[in-house]
Each structure stands twice: as C-alpha cells, then as structure tokens.
Design a protein around this motif. Structure first.
Motif: not given
Length: 313
Positions: A31-33, A127-132, A137
């Motif tokens: 989620r935080e790359r 990376w995905a634009d929106e990550r959960t 992600d």
C-alpha cells in the motif's frame, strides 16, 4: 434425441482471512509502495514473505525491504486474459526475483508480445494508482533498462496496518445434467416431481442421479412423488445472500416428499420463521413461469410423527 440441457453456473463466495504480523506488514508495505521480504536463519530473503521457514519450519519475523526492480526467472505468455486477471490485453505471467530477494514473486508483465519477453530480462514494479493493501497494489511489472533501485531499509512498521483481507473465490462453469436429472428437470416444467427407484433396495431418490448411492446399481424406473412432504431438519438464515431478493431471517429446510427416500432442499414460507419445526407438513408454491418451486408452505395438516421420517434426517 431428447434435448440436451445445459446451463451456466457460478459458484462464488467471499473468503475472509485475518493476517499475521508478517503478511500484514507485507500487504501494508505494498500500500505504501514498499516491498518487504523476510530473512531466514541462514540468511535467505523470501519474497513474498512467509511466517515459517519452508526448510526448517522455524518461525521467522525478521522483515527486510527489497528493491522494486528485479529479474525474470521464467515466464509464460497469456494470449487470452480472463475476467479478474491483472491486465485485459495479452500479457506474460512471470516469476520475478526482486533485487535483494532469493525467491521469485509471481505477477503479470505488461509487454507488447511474447517476442519481447525473455528469461533474464530486467523489470520493475508498476504501482496501482489506488492501493488498499493487497497484491493488486502491484498493477504489473514492466520492462526496465535503468539502474538497480536501492531500498530505503524500511523496518516494516506502519501506521494503520492492514489486518485482514477479503479474497473472492469464484468458479464459472457450464453444467450438463445426465439422463436422470434431465427427466427430473423436464418434469418440473410440468409442475411434477419425479425420482427413480433402485431395483434392489427399492428406495426412491429425488432428485435422481441415475444410480442408487447405496447399492451402486443403475436406476431407470421413474416414480412421481409428493407434491406434499415433511420438514425433517431446518436452519434459520440470518445473513442476506448477495443477489438473493429474500429478506432475512428465513428458513431453509430438508423436505422429505411423500413417496421419496431422500430429503431435498427447499425454502419455507407462509409461516413465521420461529414457528417452523421438524415434522411440519408442507407443499410447494410455484411462481408464475418458474420451472421449480419458489418455496414450500404449510398444508395445515397435523405434524408428521417422528417415526415416519427419522430415517431421513
């Protein structure tokens, strides 16, 4: 030749699981790359991380960050992506050993064609634009010809860590009934319920399967049963099912139709859920244009004696 029946069927349910400290840190990191692995006692770094050493079975918690760049170790081209896969256009499934890791991570590689993919090629995470906090992600990998990225040395401590995930499980398939079930389905279209009798034990099975489950013999003698029957056991459903327009609570029961030696499933209606009971006599209610009973309702008859249906529990 009788009509061959087929129907598309979908079995789907959401699988919910809690995460331990290692998986929680890994998914929160995505989620935080940040990509985290776990270091074993002999110094190997495993990505994706696991909670127990696959060689020694020792518990491992030593998290270590690895780079978002890596090397393809093997691959396969997916020329026809399916529903729910990472990319809608053809792509490669790849195993990527990220820089700093000793094991490979499976994901998709966005490439123009199979000729553009080879073992040993360098790639990086997109990376995905929106990550959960999920493996999605990582949108995919992409070709990369730059320098190796250096991880920042993240410790694996995050605010608002991911503690659980919901993974939908789904199976799409086409069902084709055999001779016995086709006859059963055709009879339902005429609002009749038929089973088949075993030539040896003489039991009548509904719905029929074409063979006796006890004797193993083929069945062919058709027997009409019901339409009335007896509730043998039941449960009260309190959780509303997706795409099912029935208000909870409601009752789902095993119903032994008159003349049958096997109880079938059916919903009970026309009576408060807390008044349904074993031995309740019921009859089918057919919806307009339906090929099967919508539910069963009380007939008003006296309850069946337990001795009459105890063998069907």
């Amino acid at each position: 030749m009788p009509e061959v029946l087929t129907a598309p069927l979908v079995v789907e349910f959401p699988f919910t699981r809690s995460l331990g400290p290692v998986q929680s840190a890994f998914l929160t990191g995505l989620r935080e790359r940040v990509v985290l692995g776990v270091k074993t006692g002999d110094g190997r770094t495993l990505v994706p991380p696991v909670e127990y050493d696959p060689v020694t079975a020792e518990e491992i918690r030593d998290l270590v960050e690895v780079a978002p760049t890596g090397t393809v170790t093997t691959w396969a081209w997916n020329h026809a992506p399916r529903r729910g896969q990472p990319l809608s256009a053809p792509f490669a499934w790849v195993l990527v050993r990220l820089d700093g890791a000793d094991t490979a991570l499976l994901h998709a590689l966005d490439a123009p064609g199979p000729d553009a993919v080879h073992t040993g090629m360098r790639v990086r995470i997109r990376w995905a634009d929106e990550r959960t906090g999920a493996i999605t992600d990582i949108a995919c990998f992409e070709p990369y010809d730059g320098d190796r990225a250096d991880p920042a040395g993240h410790t694996g401590e995050f605010e608002n860590p991911v503690t659980g995930i919901v993974a939908p499980a789904r199976l799409d398939y086409t069902y084709t009934p055999g001779r016995a079930q086709s006859a059963y389905i055709h009879a339902l279209g005429d609002r009749r319920i038929v089973g088949e009798r075993c030539p040896s034990c003489r039991k009548v099975y509904v719905p029929p399967r074409g063979a006796c489950p006890t004797c193993g013999l083929a069945t062919s003698e058709q027997v009409e049963v019901g339409p009335r029957g007896t509730v043998t056991t039941f449960c009260i459903v309190n959780i509303k099912a997706k795409n099912l327009d029935i208000e909870v609570p409601y009752v789902y029961a095993h119903i032994a139709l008159d003349g049958a030696d096997l109880a079938l499933h059916g919903r009970i209606g026309g009576i408060p859920y807390d008044r349904v009971r074993m031995g309740l006599r019921v009859e089918p209610v057919w919806a307009e244009g339906s090929r099967h009973p919508d539910h069963y309702r009380p007939t008003g008859e006296p309850d069946a004696d337990y001795e009459m249906y105890k063998e069907l529990l």
